[in-house]
Write a protein that holds these residues in place. Structure first.
Motif, PDB file in Angstrom:
ATOM      1  N   GLU A  41       0.843  -1.199   0.000  1.00  0.00           N
ATOM      2  CA  GLU A  41       0.000   0.000   0.000  1.00  0.00           C
ATOM      3  C   GLU A  41       0.880   1.251   0.000  1.00  0.00           C
ATOM      4  N   VAL A  42       1.966   1.215   0.807  1.00  0.00           N
ATOM      5  CA  VAL A  42       2.878   2.365   0.859  1.00  0.00           C
ATOM      6  C   VAL A  42       3.497   2.618  -0.517  1.00  0.00           C
ATOM      7  N   VAL A  43       3.923   1.550  -1.167  1.00  0.00           N
ATOM      8  CA  VAL A  43       4.543   1.720  -2.491  1.00  0.00           C
ATOM      9  C   VAL A  43       3.534   2.310  -3.479  1.00  0.00           C
ATOM     10  N   SER A  44       2.283   1.856  -3.401  1.00  0.00           N
ATOM     11  CA  SER A  44       1.338   2.420  -4.367  1.00  0.00           C
ATOM     12  C   SER A  44       1.065   3.898  -4.058  1.00  0.00           C
ATOM     13  N   GLN A  45       1.099   4.275  -2.776  1.00  0.00           N
ATOM     14  CA  GLN A  45       0.963   5.714  -2.458  1.00  0.00           C
ATOM     15  C   GLN A  45       2.179   6.506  -2.951  1.00  0.00           C
ATOM     16  N   LEU A  46       3.357   5.905  -2.857  1.00  0.00           N
ATOM     17  CA  LEU A  46       4.567   6.588  -3.344  1.00  0.00           C
ATOM     18  C   LEU A  46       4.473   6.839  -4.848  1.00  0.00           C
ATOM     19  N   VAL A  47       3.982   5.828  -5.547  1.00  0.00           N
ATOM     20  CA  VAL A  47       3.853   5.987  -7.002  1.00  0.00           C
ATOM     21  C   VAL A  47       2.844   7.088  -7.310  1.00  0.00           C
ATOM     22  N   GLU A  48       1.756   7.134  -6.550  1.00  0.00           N
ATOM     23  CA  GLU A  48       0.773   8.214  -6.751  1.00  0.00           C
ATOM     24  C   GLU A  48       1.412   9.573  -6.511  1.00  0.00           C
ATOM     25  N   ALA A  49       2.259   9.649  -5.463  1.00  0.00           N
ATOM     26  CA  ALA A  49       2.903  10.941  -5.154  1.00  0.00           C
ATOM     27  C   ALA A  49       3.824  11.374  -6.291  1.00  0.00           C
ATOM     28  N   LEU A  50       4.435  10.410  -6.959  1.00  0.00           N
ATOM     29  CA  LEU A  50       5.337  10.752  -8.065  1.00  0.00           C
ATOM     30  C   LEU A  50       4.576  10.870  -9.396  1.00  0.00           C
ATOM     31  N   ALA A  51       3.259  10.631  -9.360  1.00  0.00           N
ATOM     32  CA  ALA A  51       2.474  10.605 -10.600  1.00  0.00           C
ATOM     33  C   ALA A  51       2.592  11.875 -11.447  1.00  0.00           C
ATOM     34  N   ILE A  87      16.542  13.040   2.719  1.00  0.00           N
ATOM     35  CA  ILE A  87      15.275  13.371   3.384  1.00  0.00           C
ATOM     36  C   ILE A  87      14.714  14.688   2.846  1.00  0.00           C
ATOM     37  N   GLU A  88      15.592  15.661   2.673  1.00  0.00           N
ATOM     38  CA  GLU A  88      15.112  16.953   2.153  1.00  0.00           C
ATOM     39  C   GLU A  88      14.519  16.793   0.753  1.00  0.00           C
ATOM     40  N   GLU A  89      15.181  15.979  -0.056  1.00  0.00           N
ATOM     41  CA  GLU A  89      14.662  15.774  -1.410  1.00  0.00           C
ATOM     42  C   GLU A  89      13.335  15.016  -1.359  1.00  0.00           C
ATOM     43  N   ALA A  90      13.251  14.029  -0.453  1.00  0.00           N
ATOM     44  CA  ALA A  90      12.006  13.256  -0.319  1.00  0.00           C
ATOM     45  C   ALA A  90      10.861  14.178   0.121  1.00  0.00           C
ATOM     46  N   LYS A  91      11.182  15.160   0.950  1.00  0.00           N
ATOM     47  CA  LYS A  91      10.137  16.106   1.371  1.00  0.00           C
ATOM     48  C   LYS A  91       9.679  16.945   0.186  1.00  0.00           C
ATOM     49  N   ARG A  92      10.637  17.389  -0.619  1.00  0.00           N
ATOM     50  CA  ARG A  92      10.263  18.172  -1.811  1.00  0.00           C
ATOM     51  C   ARG A  92       9.401  17.347  -2.756  1.00  0.00           C
ATOM     52  N   LEU A  93       9.690  16.068  -2.841  1.00  0.00           N
ATOM     53  CA  LEU A  93       8.929  15.194  -3.746  1.00  0.00           C
ATOM     54  C   LEU A  93       7.615  14.729  -3.121  1.00  0.00           C
ATOM     55  N   ARG A  94       7.393  15.089  -1.886  1.00  0.00           N
ATOM     56  CA  ARG A  94       6.197  14.698  -1.124  1.00  0.00           C
ATOM     57  C   ARG A  94       6.104  13.178  -0.926  1.00  0.00           C
ATOM     58  N   THR A  95       7.243  12.526  -0.889  1.00  0.00           N
ATOM     59  CA  THR A  95       7.222  11.087  -0.620  1.00  0.00           C
ATOM     60  C   THR A  95       7.592  10.796   0.830  1.00  0.00           C
ATOM     61  N   PHE A  96       8.226  11.764   1.497  1.00  0.00           N
ATOM     62  CA  PHE A  96       8.763  11.506   2.835  1.00  0.00           C
ATOM     63  C   PHE A  96       7.680  11.052   3.818  1.00  0.00           C
ATOM     64  N   ALA A  97       6.574  11.798   3.856  1.00  0.00           N
ATOM     65  CA  ALA A  97       5.524  11.480   4.830  1.00  0.00           C
ATOM     66  C   ALA A  97       4.926  10.100   4.556  1.00  0.00           C
ATOM     67  N   ILE A  98       4.948   9.689   3.300  1.00  0.00           N
ATOM     68  CA  ILE A  98       4.394   8.365   2.950  1.00  0.00           C
ATOM     69  C   ILE A  98       5.370   7.273   3.385  1.00  0.00           C
ATOM     70  N   SER A  99       6.653   7.490   3.084  1.00  0.00           N
ATOM     71  CA  SER A  99       7.662   6.473   3.403  1.00  0.00           C
ATOM     72  C   SER A  99       7.808   6.254   4.906  1.00  0.00           C
ATOM     73  N   THR A 100       7.488   7.286   5.686  1.00  0.00           N
ATOM     74  CA  THR A 100       7.715   7.164   7.124  1.00  0.00           C
ATOM     75  C   THR A 100       6.487   6.624   7.869  1.00  0.00           C
ATOM     76  N   GLN A 101       5.437   6.248   7.114  1.00  0.00           N
ATOM     77  CA  GLN A 101       4.306   5.574   7.782  1.00  0.00           C
ATOM     78  C   GLN A 101       4.782   4.192   8.238  1.00  0.00           C
ATOM     79  N   ASP A 102       4.125   3.693   9.239  1.00  0.00           N
ATOM     80  CA  ASP A 102       4.446   2.347   9.709  1.00  0.00           C
ATOM     81  C   ASP A 102       4.130   1.330   8.617  1.00  0.00           C
ATOM     82  N   HIS A 103       5.093   0.495   8.264  1.00  0.00           N
ATOM     83  CA  HIS A 103       4.756  -0.592   7.352  1.00  0.00           C
ATOM     84  C   HIS A 103       5.737  -1.744   7.528  1.00  0.00           C
ATOM     85  N   ALA A 104       5.288  -2.931   7.114  1.00  0.00           N
ATOM     86  CA  ALA A 104       6.138  -4.120   7.249  1.00  0.00           C
ATOM     87  C   ALA A 104       7.289  -3.990   6.252  1.00  0.00           C
TER      88      ALA A 104
END
Ligand code: ATP
Ligand code: MG
Length: 432
Positions: free
Chosen positions: A237-247, A341-358
């Protein structure tokens, strides 16, 4: 006639000689896809720029400061924001198209300058790409500048470092006027540099690494290894949200998902504990390479950075790399975590990647993972595994989703846009 437009400027494309038209067409297609849900009537090539036409009311009919005008200005700003994030875009300017007469250009220059409020100084930069327009650029500067000065007497005309530069470009048949201009992400249009397979973990680093290659014009195909069925599918689920963020960059064509948990369990049951992680990683790379061959991709991409974790020492990188023939790109190898981390924040992926996941990498994690493996020892452990058979099965059972990416072409073997629910009961047959 005053029409709202965004002008898209590019740098490197201009350097590509006869390939230029191909590159421009790529960028046009990518922009059309990214803007499909916006009120954009057309994306076309004009001399040296791309032109994005934004629908909306005539500012004269509606009153330049009215609500409809303001709403449209907001819409143009969001269209410009999508364009800005598109690889291949050096700059995006928001403005107007009008007739080639000085009165219209002057009126629209007022709107352009208003668009930059608050500002206390300005200058006019006129340019005429067609000498069939009777007024030369110096004269245009003077006359439009004087008109603006009359309309905005409180603003100073300033040649050096003005707060606003009002550009007036006269081309065949029309004039473009704009003052708002923002830097784009640069790079090359997606689809102009081939295809790569990106190992996407759901962590912070790998989406940033994928983005780096996408920005250089590569179409990315993701491969994600999920701990399923030994863990939940939360990382998927996290990966699919990451892909959406990079869409917005329209750069990821497809993501393959491997249910990897049973294979990890089999590795854990059969091998020395300190080698587990390295063997998981060799298996990941072998699978990613097989998928790359099927996809016609020519490189693998990971988010590794030197020394960041135990598996990212030079010895371990060497020992894992040995399994693949394709080049493995690690665009973050020399970056510090904070920069990533700074780049991930600019790309809006940081908050998604830092969610709890297996995270499958921590599955069956040994207490002391090998940090400096000797290659022959790892190869020996690898050869004791039925890895060819495993890669075969993993690819046979792989699931995938396809995303909006006009530059992506699906391979013959996996033509359908998606494939899910391939879960077999593997645990017994893997000898775990
Ligand atoms: P990330 O933040 O990208 O997860 P990391 O710092 O956690 O990286 P590792 O777990 O060692 O580092 O992973 C290094 C790289 O290996 C990742 O950037 C990714 O490219 C790839 N990788 C790791 N785990 C997975 C996975 N489960 N699926 C796909 N690729 C993976
Ligand atoms: Mg990770």
């Amino acid at each position: 006639m005053f029409e709202r437009v965004c002008l898209v400027h590019y740098h490197e494309l201009g350097l590509k000689g006869h390939n230029r038209a191909v590159f421009e067409r790529r960028l046009v297609d990518n922009l059309k896809a990214a803007l499909s849900s916006y009120p954009v009537s057309d994306v076309t090539r004009i001399s040296g720029h791309l032109l994005v036409m934004v629908d909306g009311p005539d500012p004269v009919a509606y009153g330049a400061m009215g609500a409809a005008f303001r709403r449209q200005a907001e819409m143009v700003a969001s269209v410009a924001e999508v364009i800005r994030q598109m690889p291949g875009v050096a700059r995006v300017s928001s403005g107007w198209r009008t007739e080639r007469d000085l009165d219209s250009m002057g009126q629209v220059a007022e709107l352009a300058l208003r668009d930059c409020e608050p500002c206390v100084s300005f200058k006019v930069i006129a340019h005429r790409s067609n000498t069939d327009f009777e007024v030369d650029s110096r004269e245009m500067n003077v006359r439009i500048g004087a008109h603006l000065h009359e309309t905005f007497p409180e603003k100073a005309v300033q040649m050096v470092d003005p707060e606003a530069s009002v550009h007036v470009d006269v081309v065949q048949g029309s004039a473009y006027v704009y003052a708002r201009s923002e830097r784009g992400v640069g790079g090359l249009p997606v689809g102009s540099a081939g295809k790569v397979v990106c190992l996407l973990s759901g962590g912070i680093d790998s989406p940033v690494a994928a983005w780096r290659l996408i920005r250089r014009g590569a179409v990315a195909v993701g491969v994600h290894f999920s701990g399923r069925p030994q863990t939940s599918s939360s990382s998927e689920e996290v990966v699919s949200q990451l892909v959406e963020a990079l869409a917005p960059c329209a750069g990821i064509g497809r993501v393959y998902v491997v249910a990897f948990g049973d294979y990890q369990r089999a590795v854990a049951a059969q091998c020395d504990p300190d080698l587990r992680v390295l063997l998981y990683r060799r298996l990941m790379f072998a699978v990613a390479e097989r998928i790359a061959r099927i996809e016609g991709a020519m490189a693998l991409v990971t988010g590794e950075s030197l020394g960041q974790v135990a598996s990212q020492t030079l010895e371990n990188i060497l020992a894992v790399d040995e399994v693949a023939e394709l080049p493995i790109f690690r665009p973050l190898i020399g970056d510090d975590k904070q920069e990533i981390i700074e780049e991930a924040k600019r790309l809006r992926t940081f908050a998604i990647s830092t969610q709890d996941h297996a995270d499958c990498c921590t599955l069956f994690m040994p207490r002391h993972p090998e940090t400096h493996v000797a290659l022959p020892r790892l190869i020996e452990a690898w050869e004791a595994l039925p890895h060819e058979d495993w890669v075969e099965r993993i690819v046979r059972d792989v699931e995938y989703h396809t995303y909006t990416c006009p530059a992506y072409r699906a391979p013959k073997r996996f033509r359908a846009p998606q494939r899910i629910g391939q879960d077999g009961d593997l645990a017994d047959s893997l000898g775990a």
